[in-house]
Design a protein around this motif. Structure first.
Motif, short mmCIF file in Angstrom:
data_model
loop_
_atom_site.label_atom_id
_atom_site.label_comp_id
_atom_site.label_asym_id
_atom_site.label_seq_id
_atom_site.Cartn_x
_atom_site.Cartn_y
_atom_site.Cartn_z
N THR A 1 30.11 52.95 6.45
CA THR A 1 29.71 51.91 7.42
C THR A 1 30.77 51.63 8.47
O THR A 1 30.52 50.90 9.43
CB THR A 1 29.40 50.58 6.69
OG1 THR A 1 30.54 50.26 5.89
CG2 THR A 1 28.15 50.69 5.83
N LYS A 2 31.99 52.16 8.27
CA LYS A 2 33.05 51.89 9.26
C LYS A 2 34.07 53.02 9.22
O LYS A 2 34.05 53.84 8.29
CB LYS A 2 33.73 50.56 8.94
CG LYS A 2 34.38 50.50 7.57
CD LYS A 2 35.09 49.16 7.43
CE LYS A 2 36.01 48.98 6.30
NZ LYS A 2 35.82 49.28 4.98
N SER A 3 34.96 53.03 10.19
CA SER A 3 36.01 54.06 10.19
C SER A 3 36.98 53.81 9.04
O SER A 3 37.30 52.66 8.72
CB SER A 3 36.80 54.01 11.50
OG SER A 3 35.96 54.37 12.57
N ALA B 1 28.66 55.99 11.99
CA ALA B 1 29.25 54.70 11.67
C ALA B 1 30.73 54.62 12.03
O ALA B 1 31.33 53.56 11.95
CB ALA B 1 29.08 54.41 10.18
N GLY B 2 31.33 55.71 12.39
CA GLY B 2 32.75 55.69 12.69
C GLY B 2 33.39 56.99 12.28
O GLY B 2 32.70 57.92 11.83
N THR C 1 25.14 60.29 5.10
CA THR C 1 26.19 60.16 6.11
C THR C 1 26.45 61.52 6.76
O THR C 1 27.37 62.25 6.35
CB THR C 1 27.49 59.61 5.44
OG1 THR C 1 27.19 58.38 4.79
CG2 THR C 1 28.59 59.40 6.46
#
Ligand SMILES: Cc1cc2nc3c(=O)[nH]c(=O)nc-3n(C[C@H](O)[C@H](O)[C@H](O)COP(=O)(O)OP(=O)(O)OC[C@H]3O[C@@H](n4cnc5c(N)ncnc54)[C@H](O)[C@@H]3O)c2cc1C
Length: 460
Positions: A25-27, A228-229, A211
């Motif tokens: 969901t994020k880097s 997402a990153g 992903t």
């Protein structure tokens, strides 16, 4: 969300509900980031974490673990290598060829050992493998394979069987002899890959599903880019996407995605099994160029797989290529040709998937220290045990703790690229058709006029 159980009988029966793990969901930053939740990616993660439990390892999977070939294959866990022993000896010398064949045999046992240690219930059963000479024209082929193993000093793992000896093990029509190989097991492929994922997580690895990696970059700070990153890796990024790697434009020609298709019968009755034999559940093959691979499943069905589905222009991969009515019908009629007494049997499942074929047929495992990109690929449909060996080699190359495995021929090498289109499409379609013609003509004791050309091209 996709119904992943439709992709194979194995995913349907692996005992998991196949709900996806959380996506990225994020880097983030890790030590090693791996593209691909199949055997290659997971074996690499597993051995990295065994060697260094504090390592931060993340696996990025575009669908779910086992979505690719690892959740769809024929269930052979075999010491057979995509390049023949004779060709290995010709290319790398007798000693290296022998060392590689021994490492492959050891990989089969290593899969069993890890299953035992990590409590992965993959139904590992070491019943050996029978390559059947179905027709007089196959007899010289099994003899020359046996001779090649003997020249490497590996004859003790192989046995030439007469037609009568082979028939004592299995009643298949038109057997003229067989080559038995002891270092071979059958497994439930999806239970292996899904169990392996849990073992990686138990050892601290993190798996992000659904992903897709959109692009990647090597260098001092290599990284994967996702919607997402980005995921930055301190030590290495690993490309473990096998045939799917071709969908990245910069890797478009590194392997050829060739579809292998499978059909499965309903469970046979006890009476049918007593007529067929096959009590040791050996993996079965013939010497056909179009490749036949058969497995007796733990629940008493026959799995019959074969190549021959047409290659798609531009190395296209898509779900609608998993089933090809004409090829699946051919496989079903082949099964009845092998086992005429099964006329009337129901076929319950048909599926397929792409295998990655390198231009020189030779799998590779390499890590380029200057850009910190590692990859292992090119198993040509023989990856269940080979991925275990390649995962161990990659873990060694990345961690710098090398053993004799890193000296084996697949380590640190690169296969040449395939030709550009439309030449690739024309050549591959020609080869597919020529191999099918050679197999058909062989049944009538003939050889097509271009058999020599096709065989030459198949080796080069
Ligand atoms: C029908 C069939 C039958 C076979 N039978 C046998 C057999 O009996 N014995 C044998 O030894 N071998 C067999 N093989 C070959 C064997 O299954 C493979 O060699 C092996 O599973 C390869 O494992 P892998 O992890 O390299 O690739 P895969 O299992 O294909 O895994 C690659 C993964 O990468 C993921 N991925 C791809 N692109 C991205 C992206 N951009 N971002 C994130 N994730 C991505 C995919 O979703 C996939 O899960 C068969 C293969 C097929 C298709």
């Amino acid at each position: 969300m996709s119904d992943y159980s439709k992709y194979s009988f194995w995913l349907e029966t692996c005992g998991d509900n196949l709900a996806a793990r959380p996506a990225l969901t994020k880097s983030i930053e890790v030590d090693v980031a791996i593209l691909g939740g199949g055997y290659t990616g997971l074996w690499t993660a597993y051995y990295l974490l065994r060697g260094r439990p504090d390592l931060r390892v993340a696996v990025l999977e575009k669908e779910i673990v086992g979505f690719g070939a690892s959740g769809r294959n024929g269930g052979w866990c075999s010491s057979k290598f995509p390049v023949t022993p004779a060709m290995l000896a010709h290319r790398y010398g007798t000693e290296s060829a022998r060392a590689l064949m021994l490492a492959m045999a050891e990989a089969v046992d290593e899969v069993a050992r890890v299953c035992e240690e990590e409590k992965i219930e993959a139904g590992f059963l070491k019943g050996g493998m029978l390559t059947l000479a179905r027709g007089e024209h196959h007899v010289p082929m099994i003899r020359s394979s046996f001779a090649a193993y003997e020249r490497l000093g590996l004859g003790q793992h192989y046995q030439l069987l007469t037609a009568e000896q082979a028939l004592e093990r299995i009643r298949v029509a038109n057997i003229h002899g067989a080559l038995f190989a002891s270092e071979n097991a059958s497994i439930h492929p999806a239970r292996l890959v899904r169990g392996l994922a849990r073992a990686v997580e138990t050892r601290g690895g993190v798996i992000y599903e659904q992903t897709p990696v959109l692009s990647f970059e090597g260098g001092a700070n290599p990284r994967f880019l996702t919607a997402a990153g980005e995921i930055r890796a301190k030590d290495a990024i690993v490309l473990a996407g096998e045939s799917y790697l071709t969908q990245f434009s910069k890797l478009h020609r590194v392997v050829l995605p060739v579809y292998s298709l499978i059909t499965l019968t309903e469970p046979l009755t006890a009476a049918q099994w007593s007529q067929i034999g096959w009590q040791n559940r050996e993996s079965l093959a013939s010497c056909n160029y179009t490749v036949d691979y058969l497995t007796r499943t733990a629940d008493g069905r026959i799995l019959f797989g074969s190549r021959g589905a047409p290659y798609h222009f531009g190395s296209k991969i898509s779900d609608d290529q998993d089933r090809h009515a004409q090829t699946h019908a051919r496989i079903q009629s082949l099964l009845l040709e092998w086992f005429p007494l099964l006329r009337g049997i129901k076929f319950t499942h048909s599926w397929g998937g792409p295998v990655g074929m390198p231009r020189d047929w030779m799998p590779m495992a390499n890590f380029v220290a200057s850009n910190k990109i590692a990859t292992a690929r090119g198993y040509t449909g023989q990856g269940v045990s080979t991925t275990n060996l390649m995962g161990r080699i990659l873990a060694e190359l990345i961690s710098g703790r090398r053993s004799s495995l890193s000296q084996l021929p697949p380590a640190g090498r690169r296969s040449p690229n395939w030709e550009r289109e439309p030449l690739r499409w024309m050549a591959v379609r020609y080869m597919q058709q020529a191999f099918a013609r050679i197999d058909d003509a062989g049944k009538q004791g003939r050889r097509p006029f271009d058999a020599g050309v096709a065989e030459f091209l198949g080796r080069h």
